[in-house]
Design a protein around this motif. Structure first.
Motif, short mmCIF file in Angstrom:
data_model
loop_
_atom_site.label_atom_id
_atom_site.label_comp_id
_atom_site.label_asym_id
_atom_site.label_seq_id
_atom_site.Cartn_x
_atom_site.Cartn_y
_atom_site.Cartn_z
N ALA A 39 37.88 51.09 41.41
CA ALA A 39 39.12 51.30 42.17
C ALA A 39 39.47 50.05 42.97
CB ALA A 39 38.98 52.50 43.10
N GLY A 40 38.46 49.43 43.56
CA GLY A 40 38.71 48.19 44.30
C GLY A 40 39.21 47.08 43.40
N LEU A 41 38.62 46.95 42.21
CA LEU A 41 39.07 45.92 41.27
C LEU A 41 40.47 46.21 40.73
CD1 LEU A 41 35.88 45.11 39.20
CD2 LEU A 41 37.11 43.61 40.75
N CYS A 42 40.74 47.49 40.46
CA CYS A 42 42.06 47.86 39.93
C CYS A 42 43.18 47.54 40.91
CB CYS A 42 42.10 49.35 39.60
SG CYS A 42 41.20 49.77 38.11
N LEU A 43 42.88 47.53 42.19
CA LEU A 43 43.90 47.19 43.17
C LEU A 43 43.79 45.75 43.66
CD1 LEU A 43 44.02 50.53 45.08
CD2 LEU A 43 45.79 49.54 43.67
N ALA A 44 42.63 45.13 43.51
CA ALA A 44 42.48 43.74 43.95
C ALA A 44 43.25 42.78 43.06
CB ALA A 44 41.00 43.35 43.97
N VAL A 45 43.25 43.04 41.76
CA VAL A 45 43.92 42.13 40.82
C VAL A 45 45.43 42.10 41.06
CG1 VAL A 45 44.41 41.73 38.38
CG2 VAL A 45 42.09 42.25 39.11
N PRO A 46 46.12 43.25 41.16
CA PRO A 46 47.57 43.17 41.44
C PRO A 46 47.89 42.53 42.79
CG PRO A 46 47.02 45.35 40.64
CD PRO A 46 45.73 44.63 40.85
N PHE A 47 47.07 42.80 43.80
CA PHE A 47 47.31 42.17 45.09
C PHE A 47 47.11 40.66 45.00
CE2 PHE A 47 47.07 46.29 47.26
CZ PHE A 47 48.09 46.11 48.19
N ALA A 48 46.10 40.21 44.29
CA ALA A 48 45.87 38.77 44.14
C ALA A 48 47.04 38.12 43.41
CB ALA A 48 44.57 38.52 43.40
N LEU A 49 47.54 38.78 42.36
CA LEU A 49 48.69 38.23 41.64
C LEU A 49 49.93 38.21 42.53
CD1 LEU A 49 48.16 39.85 38.14
CD2 LEU A 49 47.73 37.48 38.83
N PHE A 50 50.11 39.25 43.34
CA PHE A 50 51.24 39.28 44.27
C PHE A 50 51.13 38.15 45.29
CE2 PHE A 50 52.87 40.71 48.41
CZ PHE A 50 54.22 40.75 48.10
N PHE A 51 49.96 37.98 45.87
CA PHE A 51 49.77 36.90 46.84
C PHE A 51 49.97 35.53 46.19
CE2 PHE A 51 46.74 39.85 49.31
CZ PHE A 51 47.79 40.35 50.06
N LEU A 52 49.57 35.40 44.95
CA LEU A 52 49.78 34.14 44.23
C LEU A 52 51.26 33.89 44.00
CD1 LEU A 52 48.25 31.81 42.91
CD2 LEU A 52 48.27 33.11 40.80
N LYS A 53 52.00 34.94 43.70
CA LYS A 53 53.43 34.81 43.45
C LYS A 53 54.21 34.43 44.70
CE LYS A 53 57.09 35.44 40.87
NZ LYS A 53 57.43 34.44 39.89
N VAL A 54 53.84 34.99 45.85
CA VAL A 54 54.58 34.71 47.09
C VAL A 54 54.07 33.50 47.84
CG1 VAL A 54 55.28 37.10 47.37
CG2 VAL A 54 53.21 36.29 48.50
N SER A 55 52.97 32.91 47.41
CA SER A 55 52.43 31.74 48.10
C SER A 55 53.24 30.50 47.75
CB SER A 55 50.95 31.53 47.73
OG SER A 55 50.84 31.23 46.37
N PRO A 56 53.30 29.54 48.65
CA PRO A 56 54.04 28.30 48.36
C PRO A 56 53.36 27.51 47.24
CG PRO A 56 53.01 28.20 50.54
CD PRO A 56 52.76 29.56 50.00
#
Length: 100
Positions: A39-56
């Motif tokens: 469950a942690g991995l299933c939600l960590a990956v989308p959050f990491a991709l989201f943070f990567l997308k919004v990062s400068p």
């Protein structure tokens, strides 16, 4: 010291009961309690991709910080899933739920 810990635990379970903590778990809650790391991995990956997308894009540390943010979110979700596992164990012990 033990009386203080016991009273703190009693307050926690009273608040949990007031918020509906003694209801039978849903299918999702059962799955999450059985598989906290997944469950942690299933939600960590989308959050990491989201943070990567919004990062400068011009900063060199952006991918590292995005992965760190995803890791922190995944750890938080895994700890929450572990707490759900403890709640379900308590429901079984109290006889509220049979574990099915």
């Amino acid at each position: 010291m033990t009386n203080w810990r016991r009273s703190l635990g009693d307050v926690f379970w009273t608040v949990d009961r007031a918020l509906g903590g003694q209801q039978r778990p849903t299918r999702i809650q059962k799955w999450v309690a059985r598989h906290p790391i997944s469950a942690g991995l299933c939600l960590a990956v989308p959050f990491a991709l989201f943070f990567l997308k919004v990062s400068p894009e011009d900063e060199a540390d952006s991918p590292l910080l995005a992965m760190l943010g995803g890791l922190i979110m995944g750890l938080f979700i895994a700890l929450t899933a572990s707490a759900e596992r403890l709640r379900q164990r308590r429901l079984k012990r109290l006889g509220i739920w049979d574990g099915s």
